[in-house]
Scaffold this active site. Sequence first.
Site, mmCIF file in Angstrom:
data_model
loop_
_atom_site.group_PDB
_atom_site.id
_atom_site.type_symbol
_atom_site.label_atom_id
_atom_site.label_comp_id
_atom_site.label_asym_id
_atom_site.label_seq_id
_atom_site.Cartn_x
_atom_site.Cartn_y
_atom_site.Cartn_z
ATOM 1 N N ILE A 66 0.839 -1.195 0.000
ATOM 2 C CA ILE A 66 0.000 0.000 0.000
ATOM 3 C C ILE A 66 0.873 1.244 0.000
ATOM 4 O O ILE A 66 1.771 1.367 0.836
ATOM 5 C CB ILE A 66 -0.917 0.016 1.238
ATOM 6 C CG1 ILE A 66 -1.754 -1.263 1.284
ATOM 7 C CG2 ILE A 66 -1.804 1.249 1.239
ATOM 8 C CD1 ILE A 66 -2.435 -1.493 2.612
ATOM 9 N N CYS A 67 0.610 2.139 -0.920
ATOM 10 C CA CYS A 67 1.312 3.417 -0.960
ATOM 11 C C CYS A 67 0.494 4.406 -0.138
ATOM 12 O O CYS A 67 -0.523 4.929 -0.598
ATOM 13 C CB CYS A 67 1.469 3.893 -2.395
ATOM 14 S SG CYS A 67 2.387 5.440 -2.509
#
Length: 93
Positions: free
Chosen positions: A55-56
């Site tokens: 996840i960014c």
Amino acid sequence: MCTPETYFVFAVCQVYDGLSYKLVLEFPSGYPYKAPTVKFETPCYHPNVDGSGNICLDILKDKWSALYDVRTILLSIQSLLGGAGCFLVSVCL
């Protein structure tokens, strides 16, 4: 019984309505001063989630604070996915 990894499954609303996801949270030895690693175990097709489930999200990287907890992480992911009315389905600590 859980492994050292903590699993959360939650339903997401709006575009992801009716879908459930499993996340894996791994807490480093330096937690809470170091951010946990959070990944989608269930495939999630979103611009901020890569093919491996990473996840960014800024609070999981350079914006991490020791004041953040699991609730903060889940609320941030909920916000990232655009669901205002999301809820936890099951938690294994």
